[in-house]
Design a protein around this motif. Sequence first.
Motif, PDB file in Angstrom:
ATOM      1  N   SER A  37      -5.377   1.911  -0.670  1.00 40.87           N
ATOM      2  CA  SER A  37      -5.754   2.553   0.598  1.00 40.87           C
ATOM      3  C   SER A  37      -4.993   3.846   0.859  1.00 40.87           C
ATOM      4  O   SER A  37      -5.484   4.712   1.581  1.00 40.87           O
ATOM      5  CB  SER A  37      -5.543   1.590   1.763  1.00 40.87           C
ATOM      6  OG  SER A  37      -4.166   1.306   1.943  1.00 40.87           O
ATOM      7  N   ALA A  38      -3.788   4.002   0.297  1.00 32.77           N
ATOM      8  CA  ALA A  38      -2.992   5.209   0.542  1.00 32.77           C
ATOM      9  C   ALA A  38      -3.223   6.284  -0.518  1.00 32.77           C
ATOM     10  O   ALA A  38      -2.554   7.316  -0.503  1.00 32.77           O
ATOM     11  CB  ALA A  38      -1.504   4.847   0.585  1.00 32.77           C
ATOM     12  N   GLY A  94       0.315   9.642  -6.244  1.00 23.61           N
ATOM     13  CA  GLY A  94       0.172   8.348  -5.580  1.00 23.61           C
ATOM     14  C   GLY A  94      -0.252   7.247  -6.536  1.00 23.61           C
ATOM     15  O   GLY A  94       0.275   6.119  -6.500  1.00 23.61           O
ATOM     16  N   GLN A 129       0.819  -1.208   0.000  1.00 22.80           N
ATOM     17  CA  GLN A 129       0.000   0.000   0.000  1.00 22.80           C
ATOM     18  C   GLN A 129       0.858   1.266   0.000  1.00 22.80           C
ATOM     19  O   GLN A 129       0.414   2.317  -0.430  1.00 22.80           O
ATOM     20  CB  GLN A 129      -0.957  -0.004   1.184  1.00 22.80           C
ATOM     21  CG  GLN A 129      -0.326  -0.145   2.547  1.00 22.80           C
ATOM     22  CD  GLN A 129      -1.374  -0.195   3.648  1.00 22.80           C
ATOM     23  OE1 GLN A 129      -2.141   0.757   3.808  1.00 22.80           O
ATOM     24  NE2 GLN A 129      -1.416  -1.264   4.398  1.00 22.80           N
ATOM     25  N   SER A 130       2.111   1.149   0.468  1.00 22.19           N
ATOM     26  CA  SER A 130       2.987   2.324   0.553  1.00 22.19           C
ATOM     27  C   SER A 130       4.011   2.378  -0.583  1.00 22.19           C
ATOM     28  O   SER A 130       5.021   3.071  -0.482  1.00 22.19           O
ATOM     29  CB  SER A 130       3.707   2.337   1.901  1.00 22.19           C
ATOM     30  OG  SER A 130       4.395   1.118   2.116  1.00 22.19           O
ATOM     31  N   GLN A 165       1.860   3.812  -7.569  1.00 17.25           N
ATOM     32  CA  GLN A 165       1.355   2.446  -7.421  1.00 17.25           C
ATOM     33  C   GLN A 165       1.377   1.697  -8.745  1.00 17.25           C
ATOM     34  O   GLN A 165       1.689   0.501  -8.781  1.00 17.25           O
ATOM     35  CB  GLN A 165      -0.059   2.471  -6.829  1.00 17.25           C
ATOM     36  CG  GLN A 165      -0.551   1.119  -6.323  1.00 17.25           C
ATOM     37  CD  GLN A 165       0.307   0.574  -5.194  1.00 17.25           C
ATOM     38  OE1 GLN A 165       1.454   0.141  -5.415  1.00 17.25           O
ATOM     39  NE2 GLN A 165      -0.233   0.579  -3.990  1.00 17.25           N
TER      40      GLN A 165
END
Length: 362
Positions: A165-166, A139, A84-85, A143
């Motif tokens: 989610s991030a 973001g 997620q990060s 990803q």
Amino acid sequence: MIQIEHLRKEYPNAVPLKDVNVTINDGDVISVIGPSGTGKSTLIRCINLLDRPTSGRILVNGRDITEKGCNISEVRKKMGMVFQSFNLFGHLTVLENVMFAPMELLGMDKQTAYDRAMELLHMVGMEGRAFNYPDMLSGGQKQRAAIARTLSMDPDVILFDEPTSALDPTMVGEVQSVIRELSRSGKTMMIVTHEMKFAREICNRVFYMDEGGIYEDGTPEQIFENPQRERTRQFIRHLKVFETVIDKPDYDFLEMMSSLDRYGYKNDIPAKTVYRLKSLFEELCQELLLPELDTKRLIFTAEHDEEKSEAVVNVQYPGKEYDPMTSDNTIAAAIVRNLAAEITHTFQSDAELQNRITVRLK
């Protein structure tokens, strides 16, 4: 194929996985859903041994990867992970991030790695950002670059740990589109997600996790339309649940009323509905049931459906078949009928609590 046998993971203050047993078939696309803290991320991190299981076995194509001496680095070459990060290398360009693992771990020559990386970046819509560094990306772009990096090793299995989610809500769709396309590739995928619509669209199986394991495993149609188990049903339908056990005749009635008030306040349930729940408990349980039961024990459960703005009460109690709506206490029975849109009584002789009355409030 991945076989998980009696998998348990303990931390000093929690046991997220108690006893997980499941087989993941080649080509399965599995959405892993459930409330926060139920071990979803822990499960996929255990599968590639980022978190070492406390006990149990994980067999990948028949090989026990938890066995002492197993070369987990070799296993991970065919088991990619998307975090997620993002976890991109900040000092490398997007292109270099994607080229790095095949060159370092597979010994791929630079030109082949370059060609493959550009192909993957094109696939995820990032070829125009190939020479940017991660801190120059949004973001969603980070990803997508992370997904391309995972694909560069040509894994058989891809594990996604809450990949959106991030992200800012405006960027979620672009990442979901890439994952949706990947779900048609034939690769085995497990996706931990809180996006229910997305989960349903892309998978052939759903794991609902609760109570320390895979609480229910089924097709998207089963899990989302006809869940077989109670906690799954409550989660899917966004039900806010209140449950209490009355097991003695001198229980604290006023505390019970206060508990229903707190339940309503905490879950933003309309005051009118809370008032009706309290009135129903008083008339149905206090007036109609407890005076008639030899064993002063019952379970009172209220469920509020926030989508339908509807409340349903279930009361379970022991003993011979008894429908409280046939009671001689006609005043209490009339009040219950006035509160209800529907009332159903069932009796199951082999159950621990044989009687069940269900009331759907007006």
